[in-house]
Design an enzyme around this catalytic site. Structure first.
Site, PDB file in Angstrom:
ATOM      1  N   CYS A 135      -6.793  -6.269  -0.227  1.00  0.00           N
ATOM      2  CA  CYS A 135      -5.612  -6.553   0.560  1.00  0.00           C
ATOM      3  C   CYS A 135      -5.043  -4.742   0.704  1.00  0.00           C
ATOM      4  O   CYS A 135      -5.768  -3.815   1.339  1.00  0.00           O
ATOM      5  CB  CYS A 135      -4.764  -7.438   0.286  1.00  0.00           C
ATOM      6  SG  CYS A 135      -3.512  -7.637   1.244  1.00  0.00           S
ATOM      7  N   GLU A 174      -8.870 -12.974  -5.808  1.00  0.00           N
ATOM      8  CA  GLU A 174      -8.246 -13.364  -7.317  1.00  0.00           C
ATOM      9  C   GLU A 174      -7.326 -14.331  -7.393  1.00  0.00           C
ATOM     10  O   GLU A 174      -7.028 -14.940  -8.309  1.00  0.00           O
ATOM     11  CB  GLU A 174      -7.807 -12.115  -7.919  1.00  0.00           C
ATOM     12  CG  GLU A 174      -6.293 -11.544  -7.457  1.00  0.00           C
ATOM     13  CD  GLU A 174      -6.524 -10.905  -5.798  1.00  0.00           C
ATOM     14  OE1 GLU A 174      -5.690 -10.640  -5.311  1.00  0.00           O
ATOM     15  OE2 GLU A 174      -7.673 -10.956  -5.249  1.00  0.00           O
ATOM     16  N   HIS A 195      -7.539 -12.031  -0.628  1.00  0.00           N
ATOM     17  CA  HIS A 195      -7.357 -12.118  -2.279  1.00  0.00           C
ATOM     18  C   HIS A 195      -8.220 -13.008  -2.756  1.00  0.00           C
ATOM     19  O   HIS A 195      -7.820 -14.212  -3.314  1.00  0.00           O
ATOM     20  CB  HIS A 195      -5.852 -12.401  -2.457  1.00  0.00           C
ATOM     21  CG  HIS A 195      -4.794 -11.419  -1.959  1.00  0.00           C
ATOM     22  ND1 HIS A 195      -4.590 -10.382  -2.609  1.00  0.00           N
ATOM     23  CD2 HIS A 195      -4.217 -11.472  -0.631  1.00  0.00           C
ATOM     24  CE1 HIS A 195      -3.452 -10.100  -2.227  1.00  0.00           C
ATOM     25  NE2 HIS A 195      -3.230 -10.243  -0.912  1.00  0.00           N
ATOM     26  N   ARG A 218      -2.751  -1.997   8.875  1.00  0.00           N
ATOM     27  CA  ARG A 218      -2.123  -2.633   8.078  1.00  0.00           C
ATOM     28  C   ARG A 218      -1.257  -4.071   8.623  1.00  0.00           C
ATOM     29  O   ARG A 218      -0.965  -3.992   9.881  1.00  0.00           O
ATOM     30  CB  ARG A 218      -0.677  -1.814   7.543  1.00  0.00           C
ATOM     31  CG  ARG A 218      -0.944  -0.552   6.533  1.00  0.00           C
ATOM     32  CD  ARG A 218       0.102   0.563   6.532  1.00  0.00           C
ATOM     33  NE  ARG A 218       1.121  -0.238   5.628  1.00  0.00           N
ATOM     34  CZ  ARG A 218       2.477  -0.519   5.751  1.00  0.00           C
ATOM     35  NH1 ARG A 218       2.953  -0.027   7.324  1.00  0.00           N
ATOM     36  NH2 ARG A 218       3.175  -0.934   4.925  1.00  0.00           N
ATOM     37  N   ILE A 238      -2.602 -12.768   3.089  1.00  0.00           N
ATOM     38  CA  ILE A 238      -1.339 -12.574   2.889  1.00  0.00           C
ATOM     39  C   ILE A 238      -1.035 -11.045   3.437  1.00  0.00           C
ATOM     40  O   ILE A 238      -1.162 -10.265   2.837  1.00  0.00           O
ATOM     41  CB  ILE A 238      -0.965 -12.878   1.501  1.00  0.00           C
ATOM     42  CG1 ILE A 238      -1.375 -14.115   1.111  1.00  0.00           C
ATOM     43  CG2 ILE A 238       0.706 -12.764   1.207  1.00  0.00           C
ATOM     44  CD1 ILE A 238      -1.196 -14.176  -0.643  1.00  0.00           C
ATOM     45  N   SER A 256       0.844  -1.334   0.031  1.00  0.00           N
ATOM     46  CA  SER A 256       0.017  -0.066   0.117  1.00  0.00           C
ATOM     47  C   SER A 256       0.890   1.291  -0.073  1.00  0.00           C
ATOM     48  O   SER A 256       0.597   2.273  -0.666  1.00  0.00           O
ATOM     49  CB  SER A 256      -1.045   0.033   1.111  1.00  0.00           C
ATOM     50  OG  SER A 256      -0.093  -0.084   2.381  1.00  0.00           O
TER      51      SER A 256
END
Length: 199
Positions: A82, A179, A177, A111, A140, A52
């Site tokens: 995320c 994806e 995630h 975070r 993750i 980030s």
């Protein structure tokens, strides 16, 4: 009504390819967005997982920060996974010095809430908004929604009640995630939000 949503994936850093693949599989017209003129061409945007603080810095270097903030404020549907969730948050804890977000989601996000890469884990989540079966979620170096305003819908929580997926208006965010695991329903929900706004 738009039947083939034209959506972008912010392509400054992170797992861009995976999002492009999922959205393409769902029939969207997908473009990688790195510059303001590319952002202006899309009806919705995905902020991918990655780092980030790096995406924040690059967004400023590429002149993307203000156009992104304006697009979000104007109601563009945006889905953040995320790091993308961190970037959508109005407030972050444990950010690096000077780290900024694009904002829009009335949440406070921590975070790396679960620790480092070695503390990554997977869990099945019941998410009523998506129906059956449960969502297999991969975390993750994931963030966590520590506080959410009254207008924020909590879509998914861990067994201990910690919030890991939220929706507010045209904004959607997940700590994990989808994806990566072949889970397409969050992206499908995002595309529905894009179509809804274009009606």
């Amino acid at each position: 009504m738009v039947t083939t949503p034209r959506v972008g994936v912010l392509a400054l850093q992170g797992d861009v390819r995976e999002h492009v693949r999922v959205l393409t599989d769902l029939g969207a017209d997908v473009t990688k967005v790195r510059r303001p003129e590319e952002l202006a061409e899309v009806d919705g945007l995905v902020l991918p997982g990655g780092e980030s603080s790096v995406i924040d810095k690059l967004s400023r270097a590429f002149g993307m920060r203000e156009p992104l903030r304006e697009a979000i404020a104007a109601g563009m549907p945006v889905y953040g996974t995320c790091a993308g969730l961190i970037l959508l948050a109005d407030r972050i804890t444990d950010g690096i010095e000077g780290q900024q977000t694009f904002g829009g989601l009335d949440v406070t996000v921590r975070r790396n809430a679960f620790g480092s890469q070695v503390d990554s884990f997977e869990v099945d989540l019941d998410i009523p908004a998506l129906g059956e079966p449960a969502v297999h979620a991969v975390f993750i170096r994931a963030p966590l929604v520590e506080q959410a305003g009254a207008g924020v819908e909590r879509l998914a929580t861990l067994d201990d009640g910690r919030v890991v997926a939220v929706r507010q208006g045209s904004l959607l965010g997940t700590s994990f995630h989808p994806e990566v695991t072949g889970e397409h329903r969050f992206h499908a929900l995002f595309l529905d939000m894009v179509r809804e706004r274009d009606r």
